[in-house]
Design an enzyme around this catalytic site. Structure first.
Site, PDB file in Angstrom:
ATOM      1  N   ASP A 154       0.731  42.080  11.043  1.00 32.81           N
ATOM      2  CA  ASP A 154      -0.536  41.611  10.329  1.00 32.81           C
ATOM      3  C   ASP A 154      -0.985  39.679  10.977  1.00 32.81           C
ATOM      4  O   ASP A 154       0.850  39.794  11.615  1.00 32.81           O
ATOM      5  CB  ASP A 154      -0.873  41.761   8.887  1.00 32.81           C
ATOM      6  CG  ASP A 154      -0.569  42.917   8.407  1.00 32.81           C
ATOM      7  OD1 ASP A 154      -0.899  43.949   9.030  1.00 32.81           O
ATOM      8  OD2 ASP A 154      -1.484  43.144   6.799  1.00 32.81           O
ATOM      9  N   ASP A 155      -1.543  39.321  10.422  1.00 33.04           N
ATOM     10  CA  ASP A 155      -1.952  38.164  11.066  1.00 33.04           C
ATOM     11  C   ASP A 155      -1.970  37.254  12.209  1.00 33.04           C
ATOM     12  O   ASP A 155      -1.856  36.799  12.523  1.00 33.04           O
ATOM     13  CB  ASP A 155      -0.636  37.721  10.166  1.00 33.04           C
ATOM     14  CG  ASP A 155      -1.355  37.126   8.922  1.00 33.04           C
ATOM     15  OD1 ASP A 155      -2.008  37.833   7.574  1.00 33.04           O
ATOM     16  OD2 ASP A 155      -0.286  37.171   7.302  1.00 33.04           O
ATOM     17  N   HIS A 204      -8.216  42.931  10.607  1.00 31.10           N
ATOM     18  CA  HIS A 204      -7.340  42.077   9.630  1.00 31.10           C
ATOM     19  C   HIS A 204      -8.206  40.824   8.823  1.00 31.10           C
ATOM     20  O   HIS A 204      -7.701  40.472   7.826  1.00 31.10           O
ATOM     21  CB  HIS A 204      -5.834  41.520   9.994  1.00 31.10           C
ATOM     22  CG  HIS A 204      -5.342  41.606   8.757  1.00 31.10           C
ATOM     23  ND1 HIS A 204      -4.942  42.125   7.734  1.00 31.10           N
ATOM     24  CD2 HIS A 204      -4.345  40.815   8.608  1.00 31.10           C
ATOM     25  CE1 HIS A 204      -4.500  42.030   6.321  1.00 31.10           C
ATOM     26  NE2 HIS A 204      -3.805  40.974   7.039  1.00 31.10           N
ATOM     27  N   HIS A 208      -9.393  35.913   6.303  1.00 30.65           N
ATOM     28  CA  HIS A 208      -7.960  36.646   5.224  1.00 30.65           C
ATOM     29  C   HIS A 208      -8.363  35.963   3.974  1.00 30.65           C
ATOM     30  O   HIS A 208      -7.057  36.126   3.003  1.00 30.65           O
ATOM     31  CB  HIS A 208      -6.646  35.582   5.805  1.00 30.65           C
ATOM     32  CG  HIS A 208      -5.348  36.671   5.494  1.00 30.65           C
ATOM     33  ND1 HIS A 208      -4.475  36.536   4.053  1.00 30.65           N
ATOM     34  CD2 HIS A 208      -4.920  37.685   6.382  1.00 30.65           C
ATOM     35  CE1 HIS A 208      -3.863  37.266   4.314  1.00 30.65           C
ATOM     36  NE2 HIS A 208      -3.624  37.852   5.272  1.00 30.65           N
ATOM     37  N   TYR A 246      -3.772  41.215   1.617  1.00 30.30           N
ATOM     38  CA  TYR A 246      -3.194  41.152   0.406  1.00 30.30           C
ATOM     39  C   TYR A 246      -3.300  43.195   0.063  1.00 30.30           C
ATOM     40  O   TYR A 246      -2.705  43.513  -1.168  1.00 30.30           O
ATOM     41  CB  TYR A 246      -3.886  40.527  -0.517  1.00 30.30           C
ATOM     42  CG  TYR A 246      -3.982  38.923   0.143  1.00 30.30           C
ATOM     43  CD1 TYR A 246      -2.511  38.599   0.102  1.00 30.30           C
ATOM     44  CD2 TYR A 246      -5.209  38.487   0.280  1.00 30.30           C
ATOM     45  CE1 TYR A 246      -2.906  36.971   0.693  1.00 30.30           C
ATOM     46  CE2 TYR A 246      -5.031  37.480   0.288  1.00 30.30           C
ATOM     47  CZ  TYR A 246      -4.222  36.065   1.095  1.00 30.30           C
ATOM     48  OH  TYR A 246      -4.680  34.968   1.277  1.00 30.30           O
ATOM     49  N   HIS A 310       4.324  40.928  10.190  1.00 30.63           N
ATOM     50  CA  HIS A 310       4.018  40.055  10.225  1.00 30.63           C
ATOM     51  C   HIS A 310       4.656  39.084  11.158  1.00 30.63           C
ATOM     52  O   HIS A 310       5.608  39.127  11.577  1.00 30.63           O
ATOM     53  CB  HIS A 310       3.750  38.909   8.996  1.00 30.63           C
ATOM     54  CG  HIS A 310       3.399  39.553   8.098  1.00 30.63           C
ATOM     55  ND1 HIS A 310       3.652  40.212   7.290  1.00 30.63           N
ATOM     56  CD2 HIS A 310       1.374  39.392   7.611  1.00 30.63           C
ATOM     57  CE1 HIS A 310       2.768  40.386   5.980  1.00 30.63           C
ATOM     58  NE2 HIS A 310       1.526  40.222   6.524  1.00 30.63           N
TER      59      HIS A 310
END
Length: 394
Positions: A154-155, A204, A208, A246, A310
Site C-alpha cells: 500500500d501507499d 488506494h 487516503h 485503514y 507498505h
C-alpha cells in the site's frame, strides 16, 4: 470533459496521506508484449475512461514530463470537490442510486482515526457490514487461496519504492501496488519503474481517507481520480481492484466501487503494522514484525495469506525483504495479489501490465446508462494454469 491527452493533477503532500491508525520516464505502451485476454466488452466502466486502448489514436503524455500533472484536482484539499469530477462519473453514480444498487447506509464520522456511525446503527449488521469492525461483505476479498501468499504493498509510490522494486526485480517477483493517486505526482519515476517491472496497479484512493466518512460523490471522486491517473499512466489500463485505506469500507462504499467503477474490494487477513514503524514513538518494531510473519508463514496454509504491507518507508520495505526467504523456505506459492485474485487478470481491460489493452466504444452512451451488473463482469483468461500468471518465476 476528459481531454484527449493524458494529463494529471497537481500536488498533495505525501505527509497528509500517510496517517495510518492502529487497527490495522518515458513510457510507451506499444512496447508491451502481446497476450490474449477475453473480457466482456459491455462493462460500463469502460465508457468512464475513454482513452481505453493504446491503438485508439490517443497520445499519452510522458509520465512525469511537463504538463503531465495538469488537469487534476488542485491540492492539498482536505476533501476532493466532487463538482470538479467528470460528468460521466456523476451520471454513473446517479444511475446506480436510481437502480437502488447503493445501500442507504449513513455516513460515519472520524473519531480519532476510527469510523463512528450514528446512534442506533450497528456496524456489524448486514445492512452496514463495516470492514473496520471485521464484517465481511460477500464478494469482498480477505483471504488468499490455500497455500498462496498474495503479495501487495500500500501507499506507493514513495521514495522507499526504489529499494523494494530493486529487490523484487532481482528475485523476479511480481507484486501488486495499491496506489495513492496523489503520490504519483511526487514520485512518477517510481511508479514507472514498478509498471515497467511488470507489477500490477490497483487503487488506494486519492487522499487516503476513511472512506465511510465520505459522501457518495466524494467516494466516487477518491476512486475516480485514482483510476484516472493509473489509466492515463499505463496506456489505458483500468484497475480491477481497490483497497480501502485503514480497511475502512462498508456495504455502501463497496457498492459504489463496484457499481460505478467495476472495482472489487480487497482487505487482508493479517496486519504487519509495518506502517507504524516510523511513528513517534514507533507502534511496532522490526523484531515484532519478523516474529508475526514467521508465525504466519510457518503455520497453516489454509486460508492463504494476504498480509497488509507498505512501501511507505525503508523500514517497512526491509521488513518484507526479511520475511521473503521465510515464504520461500516454507514452500508458499507467491503471486501478485491482483493476478492471484483476478484469475490471471490484473485489470478490467487487460490481463496484466505486459498484455495488450483492449479498446472499447462508449458503452454508457450506447446503453443509455450504466449496466446493472457492474461487479464481476470480467471473464478469466482462457485456460487454467496451475499457478497464476503473476506467480513467482523463481
Amino acid at each position: 470533459m476528459l481531454a484527449l491527452t493524458v494529463l494529471l493533477l497537481p500536488l498533495l503532500s505525501t505527509a497528509s496521506v500517510h496517517n495510518h491508525r492502529s487497527h490495522d520516464h518515458s513510457h510507451d505502451a506499444a512496447k508491451r508484449l502481446p497476450n490474449t485476454w477475453y473480457h466482456r466488452s459491455d462493462h460500463p466502466v469502460n465508457s468512464l475512461f475513454k482513452r481505453g486502448a493504446a491503438t485508439d489514436g490517443v497520445t499519452y503524455a510522458v509520465v512525469g514530463a511537463d504538463g503531465w500533472a495538469a488537469g487534476y484536482p488542485a491540492g492539498p484539499p482536505a476533501t476532493l470537490d466532487p463538482s470538479s469530477m467528470p460528468a460521466e462519473w456523476t451520471a454513473a453514480l446517479n444511475d446506480a442510486v436510481a437502480r437502488k444498487a447503493i445501500p442507504d447506509v449513513p455516513v460515519s464520522t472520524n473519531a480519532n482515526g476510527s469510523p463512528v456511525y450514528p446512534t442506533g446503527v450497528d456496524p456489524n449488521s448486514p445492512e452496514v457490514c463495516s470492514a473496520t469492525f471485521k464484517c465481511r461483505i460477500a464478494g469482498d476479498i480477505w483471504d488468499a487461496p490455500d497455500g498462496y501468499v498474495g503479495i501487495s504493498f500500500d501507499d506507493g509510490p514513495t521514495d522507499a519504492s526504489d529499494t523494494l522494486l530493486d529487490f523484487l526485480s532481482a528475485n523476479n517477483q511480481p507484486v501488486t501496488h495499491f496506489i495513492i493517486g496523489s503520490n504519483m505526482i511526487w514520485n512518477p519515476a517510481q511508479f514507472t519503474k514498478a509498471f515497467n517491472n511488470g507489477d500490477d496497479m490497483a487503487a488506494h484512493t486519492w487522499t487516503h481517507p476513511l472512506m465511510t466518512t465520505k459522501t457518495n460523490a466524494e467516494v466516487v471522486a477518491e476512486l475516480g481520480w485514482t483510476i484516472e491517473i493509473i489509466h492515463n499512466s499505463t496506456g489505458g489500463r483500468i484497475p480491477k481492484f481497490w483497497r480501502p485505506p485503514y480497511g475502512d469500507s462498508d456495504a455502501r462504499v463497496t457498492a459504489i466501487a463496484r457499481e460505478v467503477f467495476g472495482l472489487q474490494t480487497i482487505i487482508w487477513n493479517q496486519d504487519t503494522e509495518d506502517w507504524s514503524l516510523t511513528n513517534t514513538p514507533p507502534g511496532t518494531t522490526p523484531q515484532a514484525i519478523n516474529s508475526s510473519m514467521t508465525q504466519w508463514l510457518t503455520g497453516s496454509k489454509s486460508p492463504g495469506l494476504i498480509a497488509l504491507e507498505h512501501e511507505l518507508s525503508e523500514q517497512s520495505v526491509a521488513s518484507f525483504i526479511a520475511a521473503y526467504p521465510v515464504m520461500k523456505q516454507n514452500n508458499w506459492k507467491l503471486a501478485s495479489l491482483a493476478q492471484l485474485m483476478g484469475n490471471n487478470a490484473s485489470y478490467l481491460n487487460a490481463a496484466s501490465s505486459t498484455a495488450d489493452v483492449i479498446g472499447f466504444s462508449n458503452i454508457l452512451d450506447a446503453k443509455g446508462g450504466a449496466a446493472a451488473s457492474a461487479g464481476g463482469s470480467s471473464s478469466s483468461a482462457p485456460g487454467s494454469a496451475s499457478a497464476p500468471a503473476g506467480a513467482s518465476k523463481t
